[in-house]
Structure formats: C-alpha cells, structure tokens
Write a protein that holds these residues in place. Structure first.
Motif, PDB file in Angstrom:
ATOM      1  N   SER A 322       0.827  -1.192   0.000  1.00  0.00           N
ATOM      2  CA  SER A 322       0.000   0.000   0.000  1.00  0.00           C
ATOM      3  C   SER A 322       0.866   1.248   0.000  1.00  0.00           C
ATOM      4  O   SER A 322       1.883   1.317   0.679  1.00  0.00           O
ATOM      5  CB  SER A 322      -0.907   0.004   1.233  1.00  0.00           C
ATOM      6  OG  SER A 322      -1.565   1.239   1.358  1.00  0.00           O
ATOM      7  N   PRO A 361     -10.036  -1.819   8.379  1.00  0.00           N
ATOM      8  CA  PRO A 361     -10.217  -1.467   6.965  1.00  0.00           C
ATOM      9  C   PRO A 361     -11.694  -1.288   6.608  1.00  0.00           C
ATOM     10  O   PRO A 361     -12.580  -1.939   7.187  1.00  0.00           O
ATOM     11  CB  PRO A 361      -9.603  -2.654   6.227  1.00  0.00           C
ATOM     12  CG  PRO A 361      -8.623  -3.233   7.203  1.00  0.00           C
ATOM     13  CD  PRO A 361      -9.238  -3.048   8.550  1.00  0.00           C
ATOM     14  N   GLU A 363     -14.795  -0.394   3.373  1.00  0.00           N
ATOM     15  CA  GLU A 363     -15.120  -0.515   1.960  1.00  0.00           C
ATOM     16  C   GLU A 363     -14.910   0.824   1.262  1.00  0.00           C
ATOM     17  O   GLU A 363     -15.041   1.890   1.864  1.00  0.00           O
ATOM     18  CB  GLU A 363     -16.566  -0.965   1.790  1.00  0.00           C
ATOM     19  CG  GLU A 363     -16.817  -2.382   2.274  1.00  0.00           C
ATOM     20  CD  GLU A 363     -18.242  -2.829   1.988  1.00  0.00           C
ATOM     21  OE1 GLU A 363     -18.899  -2.162   1.162  1.00  0.00           O
ATOM     22  OE2 GLU A 363     -18.680  -3.825   2.581  1.00  0.00           O
ATOM     23  N   ILE A 395      -8.535   1.275  -4.831  1.00  0.00           N
ATOM     24  CA  ILE A 395      -8.424   0.273  -3.785  1.00  0.00           C
ATOM     25  C   ILE A 395      -7.004   0.272  -3.249  1.00  0.00           C
ATOM     26  O   ILE A 395      -6.039   0.112  -4.003  1.00  0.00           O
ATOM     27  CB  ILE A 395      -8.804  -1.128  -4.304  1.00  0.00           C
ATOM     28  CG1 ILE A 395     -10.195  -1.096  -4.949  1.00  0.00           C
ATOM     29  CG2 ILE A 395      -8.740  -2.143  -3.176  1.00  0.00           C
ATOM     30  CD1 ILE A 395     -11.305  -0.630  -4.019  1.00  0.00           C
ATOM     31  N   ALA A 397      -4.831  -1.727  -0.487  1.00  0.00           N
ATOM     32  CA  ALA A 397      -4.764  -2.810   0.490  1.00  0.00           C
ATOM     33  C   ALA A 397      -3.638  -2.492   1.480  1.00  0.00           C
ATOM     34  O   ALA A 397      -2.550  -2.064   1.073  1.00  0.00           O
ATOM     35  CB  ALA A 397      -4.502  -4.137  -0.212  1.00  0.00           C
ATOM     36  N   PRO A 398      -3.900  -2.669   2.766  1.00  0.00           N
ATOM     37  CA  PRO A 398      -5.095  -3.249   3.362  1.00  0.00           C
ATOM     38  C   PRO A 398      -6.111  -2.224   3.834  1.00  0.00           C
ATOM     39  O   PRO A 398      -7.136  -2.602   4.422  1.00  0.00           O
ATOM     40  CB  PRO A 398      -4.512  -3.970   4.579  1.00  0.00           C
ATOM     41  CG  PRO A 398      -3.400  -3.071   5.016  1.00  0.00           C
ATOM     42  CD  PRO A 398      -2.819  -2.477   3.771  1.00  0.00           C
ATOM     43  N   SER A 401     -11.010  -1.754   0.916  1.00  0.00           N
ATOM     44  CA  SER A 401     -11.375  -2.969   0.190  1.00  0.00           C
ATOM     45  C   SER A 401     -12.465  -2.660  -0.818  1.00  0.00           C
ATOM     46  O   SER A 401     -13.077  -1.589  -0.791  1.00  0.00           O
ATOM     47  CB  SER A 401     -11.852  -4.051   1.167  1.00  0.00           C
ATOM     48  OG  SER A 401     -12.981  -3.605   1.893  1.00  0.00           O
ATOM     49  N   GLN A 404     -18.862  -4.261  -1.291  1.00  0.00           N
ATOM     50  CA  GLN A 404     -19.644  -5.484  -1.458  1.00  0.00           C
ATOM     51  C   GLN A 404     -21.119  -5.152  -1.641  1.00  0.00           C
ATOM     52  O   GLN A 404     -21.879  -5.045  -0.688  1.00  0.00           O
ATOM     53  CB  GLN A 404     -19.462  -6.395  -0.231  1.00  0.00           C
ATOM     54  CG  GLN A 404     -18.028  -6.763   0.065  1.00  0.00           C
ATOM     55  CD  GLN A 404     -17.431  -7.640  -1.024  1.00  0.00           C
ATOM     56  OE1 GLN A 404     -18.131  -8.397  -1.695  1.00  0.00           O
ATOM     57  NE2 GLN A 404     -16.112  -7.519  -1.205  1.00  0.00           N
TER      58      GLN A 404
END
Length: 718
Positions: A322, A361, A363, A395, A397-398, A401, A404
């Motif tokens: 990251s 973390p 979304e 995005i 990481a970490p 994310s 969803q």
C-alpha cells in the motif's frame, strides 16, 4: 649561534602573528585529513582553516541579478528594517528567507538581525517582547504578523567575551561590518542559511559559498557534520526538511552523521519536536519529508505505528503493498506551500484517519462517502457525489477494500458514523503512550520508541473536526458559496475550513480527478520565463505574493471562540458515550440526548418569554415564529445556538428602546481600522522621535547603481 637565534626569533614572531589572526574561539575540537580546526579563547566559534580566514569566499552580490524585488519582501519585515535603520543601526534579512528569495520561492517567514541590542530593539517598537533563554530574540508585532529580530550582540554574550574590534588587512572592497557578518554566519547550521540581505542597497552578503551550494543543490554544514548535529540535534530534522523541500543532496559526511546521531532527537522537548514535524508536514513537502525520515530511521521514533506499517508494506510484493499514506500527503503537498501553509491539525487528522483504516479497513464506497461529506459539508450532496463517482474509487490494500454490493441509506449513515468514531479514537494513539504501546501489538517484532509529541489540546482540536459525522450526520445541511480554499482560515486552523480541505485531500487520493478545477499551488514566487518584460515580472510577483482575498463567507466566521468551546465540550460527552456502548445502547443514548436538548429548548423558550416584557405583541410573535421555524428546519446541534442568538436579538430590541445605539460600536471599529492602517507610520514616527531626542538621527544610505543582468554561472566566473 647568532643566526640560529635570529631565525628562532623570526619563527616566534611569525607564530605569534598567525595566532593573532586565529582569534576566533572554536568550540568544536576536531581534526580532518585536509583541514586543521583550532580553538582560541577569543570570542565565539568559527570555521578557521590553519589559523587563517579564507577571504576568497567572501562575496557581495547584487540582489537584482537574482530577480529579487522589494515587492517580494513581507511588509512587516520592511517596517522593522526601516525603523531600525532610522535609529542608526545596521539591519539585515537573514537565513532561510534570503535563501528562498534567491531560489524564487515564497519564504516561510522573514527573520531580521541587527547591530542593536535586544533592549534597544524592544524600545523602538510599541509591541515587542524578548523571548528565549539560551538564544534570546525579540518578537516584534507589526501589521498583524510577527517578525523575529535577533542581535549580533547576543552571540558575544553567549561566549562571555566580545569579539576583537578589527581584522588585520581587511581585503579591498570589504568593511569592518563584513567581519561581523562573517563571524555570525559561522554560527549557523548550514551554508544555505548563512546569507544576509540588505534590501536598502540591494546587496546579498555570502561568506561561505552559500550561493554556490544553492546553484549545485548541495547541503553543507559550516563545521563538520557530526559536531554540528551534536551541538543541536534538531539540525538533523532541519536538514531533512530543507532537502525535502528544496531537493538538496547530502554529502556522505552528513548522511553518515545523520545515521549515527539520529537517536539523539529523542532528547528534544516535545514542543520542539512538534514544531519541527509541523514545518515538515504543513508547508508543501510532507511526502518527501516522510520518505527521508523513513530512510534515516527517524520515522520509527516519531511515528512508530506508521513507520511499522510502511516497513511491513515494503516487505510485501509491489502488487500487494500500500502507498496510501504517501499518497495522502502527496495530495496535501499539492494544496499547501510555505506561503500558504495549513494548520497542524490537518496532518494530525490525516494520520489519525489513516491509522483508523489500518486498524479497521473499510469498503471503498464508505470511505468515499466519508470524504465527500467532509468536503461538501452536506449529507445529501455528499452521498449523491459519492454514488455518482463510486466506480472511480481506488483500492488500497489493506486500508480500503472493494465495496460489497449496494448499501442502504440507513446502513451508510451507521457505517460513516462508525468510521468517524474510529478516527477520533485513533487520535489517542498519537497522544497517549499506553494507547501507542497497545496499538503496536499489531506489528510484532517492530520496535516502539514510546514517544508521543502531539499535545492533548491538538487532539481536542482534531476531534472536533469529526463531530458532525457522529452527532446527527443526516441533518448536516451546510453549504459553501465557493469551493476555493481560504488559506487564511486554513492556516489559523478554523474547523470548517480544515474539515473541507481534509475531505478534498482524501478525495484526491482515493478518487483522483473527480473534483473539477482542483487548484495546484505554485511553490515559486514567479513563473520562470526569460521573455517576460520587467513590468510584467513585477506584476506577476506582486500578484503571487499578495494572495487573493476570500471570495466566500463561511457560516462559522462570525461565531465567537467561546461557542466553539461549548460545541466541543458537548461533542466530547457524546463521543465518549457512543464509543463505549454497543449499537443498541448507542441508539438509546441518542434518544436520551435528544430529549435533553428538547428540555434545554423549553428552558430557553421560557427565558426568552421572560425577556420580551417590553416588546410589542407583534414583535414578540414575529421573533418566536422565526425561532419555531428554525427549530423545525435546522439540526439539533444548531438549535441551541440559534435560540441564544434569538435571545440576543430580544435584548438588542430592549436596548434600542432604552436609547442604546450602535454608533459607539461603529466608531470603535473605524478607530481600530485607522490604527491598523497607520501602524507603520506610527512606528517610524516613534523611532524618529527617539532619534531627535538623542541627537542620533541617521541619514538613509544611497542605493548602489543597478548592475547588469547576469546568470548564476556568470556570478562565479573568475
């Protein structure tokens, strides 16, 4: 024997003559392969090679050859120089401001040095105070800004003895005052900070090849690096800051000394550390500063949690590592600079925000909405913007994310509020040693210095930034008239402006390019263009130094400071309740707090009713009707403040009925404006009055003739 005696006598005389020349005291006892450094008990320390002064490095340069104009100099600094010179003293700009003017950059501040003593400096200004114990200076308040003024006499007092009044065989073209300037320059940290500038004669004084180092972008110390850093370990941080901002290179000697003595910065006071780190992160060079701190193993001492995270990511494959932390501060660097810095609360908020994402973390859509609401200051507009640009979210990481599926409005409110609480709780890791030790358990094997230098007061200021996302984010309906940054408010740490810029930085990081018309701040005074005419150049300089006035008004502008304290205290109570309880208890507590506010509203209405006794019935009905409408439309957070405003309006009507008008208030405002407008004139008149009384009024020096335009290379061509 007679010849031998005569030779011995001659050698003795020669030795004494050399010792006479090496009259400068050198506190640094060091030896190098090519140079011999001597210490003499004759004044203050300096760099003297084999007992001789190297006059070949002494240069007087025309400031106009570097494109330096009087419009580039801060007005308050010009006033200080004029007042001191009118008193018969020599006065110069010194240090970093001269360096930045040569490099065509906006100086962070303007420091002055003078032959006047500190008490004499203080007596010549209406508002001046002497501060500091080890290295005292006089802080002069002029035109709403502070100019730090030091004295040549201060160094002599530090050593306990005064310097010799003359130098044997001063080179042609130099004066006794050049020796005084040279002597003072030898006490400074780096050659690029050892320059003096007298704007009245357009002359820059360079005694250590500083301009040559600027030309080659090299950072050198005036004495051996390890001795310089041992004398003041803060010079390590200052050297890294200069290298980051000016893209200067280190010699192997400096790099080695930094590695060996980096742990010495742990001895610095926390306030000094906070100041140095703030200079690194608030003035447009945050990202390269963090990189250099990490390279020289200093970031692990100052910010162990973030340093451990960066080290962990660097050990992973590039596709998984990251760079979000560096991207955040790179985005910040695009918005601020030395001429337009941010308040320290902004970079502390960025660190806390990133720390919260490492701990828990989130979304991408939640983070995008979080930043968009901070940026727009309005829940509905923030959510619309986030949904419209959800596909553009990057995005990391970490920390971040992939989202969803879709999120309902109710769930989005809950997720954004939870993230705000996480950020507020993460501030403790930056201010509390125990919280830091506990958080470092996430990185087993990484050392923890246990050092925390962010103050509790700063933590409170940063915590208030996120209160609007915790109390009742749905009711957030503020609106900006312009999306340009107000750098005056940002530099002062105004909550709403800091919140707005924080949201902008996060948006530029996770969704670059989605904000139209993003302004990139220029770090130079003028655009380099050899074809620009003289008049056009002066116009551009003036336009960049005198920054644009504000083009919008924030709703918080007219609120007194006391209201901010009240809002903060109320927010702290709510935050502590929300952070400790579960979701069900949170809802219950919100209802209880809401009921409490309703009760407070009823009490306020009762007080209002009692204070309207002398109002007419129509006036009373009109005021109460406006109050009732505002309670329906405005968020609960603002209801109490509006109620207090309404009560103030009632009192105002009452005062008018009793014959009290605002004429006196307007008169005071005009008087204050007139006083500020004539402050420079008052300082000069005050100075001249003292001169006339003492019979020491000095005449102004005549400016030297304008030299031809030359390049940097021509200046050093012998």
């Amino acid at each position: 024997m007679a010849a031998l005696a005569q030779q011995t006598k001659g050698n003795c005389l020669l030795s004494r003559f050399k010792a006479f020349l090496a009259f400068q005291k050198l506190n640094h006892n060091t030896y190098s392969k090519s140079r011999r450094w001597k210490q003499q008990d004759m004044g203050s320390e300096s760099v003297v090679e084999t007992g001789e002064i190297d006059f070949s490095k002494w240069r007087k340069l025309n400031s106009r050859d570097f494109g330096i104009r009087s419009s580039m100099i801060q007005a308050s600094a010009s006033v200080v120089l004029k007042v001191l010179k009118s008193g018969g003293f020599d006065a110069y700009l010194v240090g970093g401001c001269v360096r930045d003017l040569i490099l065509n950059r906006i100086p962070k501040d303007f420091d002055v040095i003078t032959t006047a003593r500190l008490p004499q400096i203080k007596r010549r200004f209406h508002r001046a105070v002497i501060v500091g114990r080890r290295f005292p200076i006089c802080r002069v308040h002029v035109h709403g800004s502070i100019v730090e003024v030091s004295s040549f006499d201060t160094v002599a007092k530090q050593t306990g003895k005064r310097e010799r009044p003359f130098v044997s065989k001063m080179p042609k073209g130099f004066h006794q005052k050049d020796f005084i300037l040279w002597k003072n320059s030898m006490h400074r940290d780096f050659t690029v900070n050892s320059l003096f500038f007298d704007p009245s004669v357009n002359t820059i004084y360079d005694y250590a090849d500083a301009v040559v180092d600027l030309k080659s972008l090299q950072l050198r110390t005036l004495v051996p690096a390890h001795l310089s850093f041992e004398e003041d370990c803060a010079r390590i941080l200052r050297g890294l800051r200069l290298a980051a901002r000016l893209k200067l290179s280190f010699s192997e000697e400096i790099a080695s000394a930094m590695h060996k003595l980096s742990s010495s910065i742990m001895r610095l006071d926390k306030s000094r550390l906070m100041m140095e780190v703030n200079y690194m992160l608030s003035y447009g060079a945050a990202e390269p500063s963090l990189s250099l701190l990490q390279r020289y193993s200093i970031l692990g001492m100052l910010l162990p949690f973030h340093a451990a995270h960066l080290a962990q990511q660097s050990n992973k494959q590039s596709s998984e590592s990251s760079v979000m932390l560096m991207k955040l501060f790179s985005s910040l660097d695009q918005l601020v600079t030395c001429g337009r810095p941010s308040h320290g609360s902004l970079w502390v908020a960025l660190l806390a925000f990133h720390l919260a994402l490492i701990t828990d973390p989130q979304e991408a859509f939640v983070v995008l909405t979080f930043a968009s609401v901070l940026y727009h200051g309005n829940w509905m507009e923030g959510v619309k913007f986030a949904r419209r640009h959800s596909d553009a979210a990057a995005i990391y990481a970490p920390e971040i994310s992939v989202s969803q599926g879709s999120i309902s409005d109710d769930e989005l409110v809950e997720r954004v509020t939870e993230l705000a609480v996480l950020v507020q709780n993460s501030i403790n890791i930056l201010t509390d040693k125990d919280s830091l030790q506990e958080a470092m358990s996430k990185f087993p094997g990484f050392p923890c210095s246990g050092l925390v230098f962010v103050t509790k007061n700063m933590a409170k200021v940063v915590g208030v930034i996120f209160d609007i996302l915790i109390e009742d984010v749905r009711s957030l309906k503020t609106r900006r008239n312009s999306f340009e940054i107000d750098y005056t408010l940002l530099g002062k740490g105004q909550t709403r402006e800091t919140r707005f810029v924080l949201g902008k930085v996060i948006l530029d990081t996770i969704a670059p390019g989605v904000i139209p018309g993003s302004e990139v701040i220029k770090h130079t005074l003028v655009k380099a263009d050899a074809q620009l005419s003289k008049d056009a150049t002066e116009e551009n300089i003036g336009g960049n130094v005198e920054f644009k006035k504000r083009k919008f008004v924030c709703e918080d502008d007219n609120q007194p400071n006391a209201s901010d304290v009240i809002k903060h205290n109320r927010a702290e109570k709510r935050k502590s309740v929300i952070a400790k309880q579960s979701k069900e208890i949170e809802k219950h507590d919100k209802e209880a707090l809401s009921q409490k506010l309703d009760n407070e509203d009823a009490v306020t209405k009762k007080k209002t009713k009692g204070e309207r006794g002398e109002l007419s019935q129509n006036e009373t009905r009109m005021v109460l009707q406006r109050l009732k409408q505002h309670q329906v439309l405005c968020p609960k957070k603002e209801q109490k403040e509006y109620q207090q405003t309404s009560v103030n309006h009632l009192k105002l009507f009452h005062n008018v009925d009793n014959g009290v008008t605002t004429k006196q208030h307007n008169s005071n405002e005009k008087r204050d404006f007139s006083q500020e407008q004539n402050e420079e004139k008052s300082e000069l008149l005050h100075s001249r009055k003292r001169d006339l009384q003492g019979g020491k009024l000095a005449s102004d020096e005549k400016s030297k003739p304008n030299a031809g335009k030359r390049t940097l290379s021509d200046l050093f061509r012998r």
